[in-house]
Design a protein around this motif. Structure first.
Motif, PDB file in Angstrom:
ATOM      1  N   TYR A 106     109.233  13.618  20.588  1.00 28.53           N
ATOM      2  CA  TYR A 106     108.047  14.258  21.140  1.00 28.53           C
ATOM      3  C   TYR A 106     106.843  13.801  20.337  1.00 28.53           C
ATOM      4  CZ  TYR A 106     111.855  17.235  22.626  1.00 28.53           C
ATOM      5  OH  TYR A 106     113.032  17.692  23.130  1.00 28.53           O
ATOM      6  N   LEU A 128     103.263  18.593  26.328  1.00 21.17           N
ATOM      7  CA  LEU A 128     104.460  19.177  25.730  1.00 21.17           C
ATOM      8  C   LEU A 128     104.707  20.569  26.303  1.00 21.17           C
ATOM      9  CD1 LEU A 128     106.739  18.955  23.695  1.00 21.17           C
ATOM     10  CD2 LEU A 128     105.191  19.895  21.973  1.00 21.17           C
ATOM     11  N   LYS A 172     111.690  23.862  22.479  1.00 19.49           N
ATOM     12  CA  LYS A 172     111.711  22.422  22.195  1.00 19.49           C
ATOM     13  C   LYS A 172     113.072  21.919  21.720  1.00 19.49           C
ATOM     14  CE  LYS A 172     108.088  22.520  19.474  1.00 19.49           C
ATOM     15  NZ  LYS A 172     106.950  22.089  18.615  1.00 19.49           N
TER      16      LYS A 172
END
Length: 773
Positions: free
Chosen positions: A64, A361, A440
């Motif tokens: 990421y 994100l 995440k």
């Protein structure tokens, strides 16, 4: 070439203008422009942006990276002069290409329906039709005075009239001469008008258009405003005064054609210089350079660009503008806050608005990746544990690897760690394996093939496709033979070998009877293990091609298959019908290609090279000095005595033939060949009982350079005799005498004496020096 020159000229003009705008010398500007070109070339050769969407879509679903918000190179190139900036970007002026597209529907109409309010003027062609008691048709053209002449009626004024008005006027005048008729008037050919287009347009000048043409038709004819022309203040001048000012944005943005009025002859369309410009780039629907009319706010200019995209980061819009002190300043605008005073500030020329993309994100998501049915991002509120993310196993395939999956977790600071997850234990109800997920997190599931070692077995020998094959569970010998294309015809079925490395590291040899392999899954059909090597042997003495060739003076020359092992030369001669009358048996030749292969396997050439004397070259390096050229392909002849073989009916001197042998029976020769260092080489007529000296004399005798002791006699069957053995013997038909040239070594005695004197002088000097010491 021309376009390139124009581009260079424009760039040079830019370099000359920029210094005056920013208080810099022309030399400094040129230096900065060169730096810009180098920066642009570097960007072109650089690798793509390292930014990746966090969606699970690549080889690494757990990387990421946040997009760099200040990287405006995503939208335009910028040339920086110190603290100031000049945009040298790819944004186009909005509407600039509107009139360039030659397929646009702005061309002046050649054929069109005449509207009811069309006013007739000089040059129009009118068609007048009468029918009833009178049947007539007139084609009349309006003259310069705006009149038409009608026979039996006279002149009628029609300038400025519509079609309906002219019909009424004609009907009144014609009724004075005719009765009981009907009348119809139509336009046969529309008149042309002359209009002028001036100002900042691509092709200014006068244009001849039809009287139906409008303002847009005139702009189309001149290819529209140039890069300096205004799109928002186009003026129509008629009779020396401005009749109308047209904003082309109204048409481009809203389809408003109210400004597209009809033109009259001598009208002037004038395009002034463009007003102040503002740049809008980034996450808007229509990035471009927009002309301002004055008084627009940030919100209104973004509306000109079609508004923001759904992916726009509306909480911060960057406005880059020229400040009060000739420097550039930036201002942040929050489009979500209607009370933001900056959003209502008035835009001015040179303002540059950048709308950045939002953070891609997903902050409330977890990812499922790898060997699963539906890899994707999932809402963490709905998938709080690993079991929830794999839907209690419904996301897994039958061959998913259950002993371990990897949970990739991003820690504060961006550091990532791996947490192993035992899916088998989890599905069995082990609560410890059912880890609680965090935002995440990424769960990567593997297939059994990905984590298992690939296992192979080998098969060699007499199969169609020998090689290495993947070992499947419970794979048997018959399976491997089948996958390798099955056995060849010459495979030895009674004995095959399987070489297997056991658990102690030693080799076990397993013999198999392949003739019983047809009994699938029988005792012979052994289950194979990893790294087994299967060897399929060839049938002993198997030869699929057992052919020999016999040519020359035989009754039936050609190819013959060896009928049995041990078949001889005499046997083949009998099968070939025997010899012809002119067959020269002494010169019969037998060639065997296998000899060349045997010599190559023995590496005889390397032995010859290593046995040769060495010779030093000019650099002192040693090289073998080959006395003779060794060529195995020239050593395939076998010397035979065919006369003895035939006379003894194969009992004496006969030779067993092999596949590939070639036999040649030559015809009776003409005489005896004399070759080499003689006065005249050639063939001498054979005479019974004569010795070698007879034929040498007939060839003119030996030369002074002849090496008399090295003369050789080559017999017709290939045997070679030295001069000592052959000089007293009688020559036979088909023999050949070879006389070599003597090799003489010349000696330069003066050179030898000179070298010796030099050596002796050197020795004497050395002795003298040693004596003095």
């Amino acid at each position: 070439m021309t376009k390139s020159v124009v581009r260079i000229a424009l760039l040079l003009a830019l370099v000359s203008v920029v210094p005056s705008l920013y208080g810099q010398s022309e030399e400094e500007a040129r230096r900065m422009y060169d730096e810009y070109l180098q920066l642009k070339a570097t960007k072109a050769s650089a690798s793509p942006s390292s930014y990746r969407s966090p969606e699970i879509s690549g080889d690494d679903p757990i990387e990421y990276k946040q997009p760099v918000e200040s990287d405006t190179s995503l939208y335009a190139e910028r040339l920086t002069f110190g603290d100031s900036a000049v945009s040298v970007d790819t944004l186009m002026l909005f509407g600039y290409n509107m009139f360039i597209d030659r397929s646009a529907q702005f061309a002046s109409p050649e054929i069109s329906a005449v509207p009811p309010d069309y006013t007739i003027g000089p040059g129009d062609n009118l068609i007048v039709n009468l029918w009833g008691r009178v049947d007539m048709e007139y084609s009349l053209t309006v003259n310069r005075e705006g009149r038409i002449f009608v026979p039996k009626v006279g002149e009628i004024v029609c300038n400025g009239s519509t079609i309906d008005e002219l019909e009424q006027r004609l009907s009144q005048r014609l009724s004075e001469s005719y009765s009981d008729f009907k009348l119809g008037v139509s336009i046969g050919k529309i008149r042309s008008i002359k209009v002028y287009v001036y100002g900042e347009v691509k092709q200014p000048g006068g244009y001849t258009l039809t009287s139906l043409s409008t303002m847009f038709n005139a702009l189309y004819a001149c290819q529209g405003p140039n890069e300096r022309g205004s799109m928002r203040k186009v003026r129509l001048i008629r009779g020396g005064r401005t009749l109308l000012e047209v904003d082309l944005y109204a048409f481009l943005l809203n389809g408003d054609t109210s400004g597209d009025v009809k033109l009259e002859s001598e009208d002037v369309v004038f395009v002034p210089l463009a007003g102040e410009l503002a740049w809008v780039r980034g996450e808007v629907r229509r990035p471009a350079i927009y002309e301002l009319r004055g008084g627009e706010t940030v919100h209104e200019v973004i509306a000109l660009a079609g508004g923001t995209k759904p992916s726009a980061f509306k909480s911060r819009i960057l406005v880059d503008r020229v400040g009060e002190t000739d420097g550039r300043i930036v201002a942040d605008v929050d489009l979500r806050d209607p009370s933001d005073s900056i959003m209502m500030m008035t835009m001015k020329g040179g303002d540059d608005i950048t709308v950045f993309p939002m953070d891609n994100l997903r902050h409330n998501a977890v990812w499922l990746a790898g060997y699963v049915k539906h890899p994707a991002a999932y809402q963490i509120e709905e998938r709080q544990r690993v079991s929830d993310l794999i839907f209690d196993g419904d996301q897994l395939y039958e061959d998913s690897y259950l002993q371990r999956a990897d949970l990739i977790r991003t820690l504060p600071g961006g550091v990532q760690e791996i947490l192993p997850v035992n899916l088998e234990a989890l599905l069995s109800g082990d609560t410890l394996a059912n880890i609680e997920l965090k935002a995440k997190d990424s769960l990567v599931v593997y297939s059994t093939d990905e984590v298992s070692r690939a296992k192979f077995v080998d098969i060699r020998g007499e199969v169609t496709n020998p090689g290495s094959y993947r070992l499947f569970e419970n794979m048997r010998l018959s399976d491997l033979v089948f996958r390798s294309g099955n056995l060849k015809r010459n495979a030895y079925l009674l004995l095959a070998e399987i070489v297997r490395i056991n658990e102690h590291g030693t080799v076990d040899i397993i013999t198999v009877d392949l003739s019983r392999l047809s009994d699938l899954r029988g005792s012979t059909d052994i289950i194979l293990q990893e790294d087994d090597q299967v060897f399929i042997r060839r049938l002993p003495d198997w030869e699929s091609d057992r052919l020999v060739k016999i040519e020359g003076q035989v009754v039936l020359p050609g190819d013959y298959a060896l009928a049995f092992k041990g078949e001889t030369l005499y046997d083949i001669l009998q099968r070939a019908g025997g010899l012809k009358e002119n067959a020269f048996t002494s010169g019969a030749m037998l060639f065997r290609s296998q000899i060349s292969s045997d010599l190559k396997r023995k590496n005889i050439r390397e032995v010859v090279v290593n046995s040769s004397p060495l010779r030093a070259d000019s650099t002192g390096r040693l090289h073998p000095d080959l006395v003779f050229d060794f060529d195995p392909d020239k050593l395939t002849r076998i010397v035979i005595d065919l006369e003895t073989i035939i006379e003894s009916q194969g009992q004496n001197g006969d030779i067993e033939l092999r596949a590939g042998d070639q036999i040649y029976i030559p015809p009776m020769p003409a005489g005896v060949q004399v070759l080499g260092a003689v006065a005249s080489t050639g063939t001498i007529q054979f005479q019974e009982g004569k010795k070698p000296s007879f034929y040498l004399d007939r060839a003119g005798g030996l030369l002074e350079s002849s090496d008399k002791n090295s003369i050789r006699v080559v017999k017709a069957n290939g045997r070679v005799l030295t001069w000592q053995k052959a000089r007293g013997r009688k020559i036979e038909l088909g023999d050949a005498l070879v006389v070599p040239t003597e090799v003489k070594h010349e000696r330069d005695w003066w050179k030898i004496l000179g070298n010796a004197a030099t050596i002796m002088g050197g020795l004497a000097t050395t002795v003298y020096i040693v004596d003095r010491l």
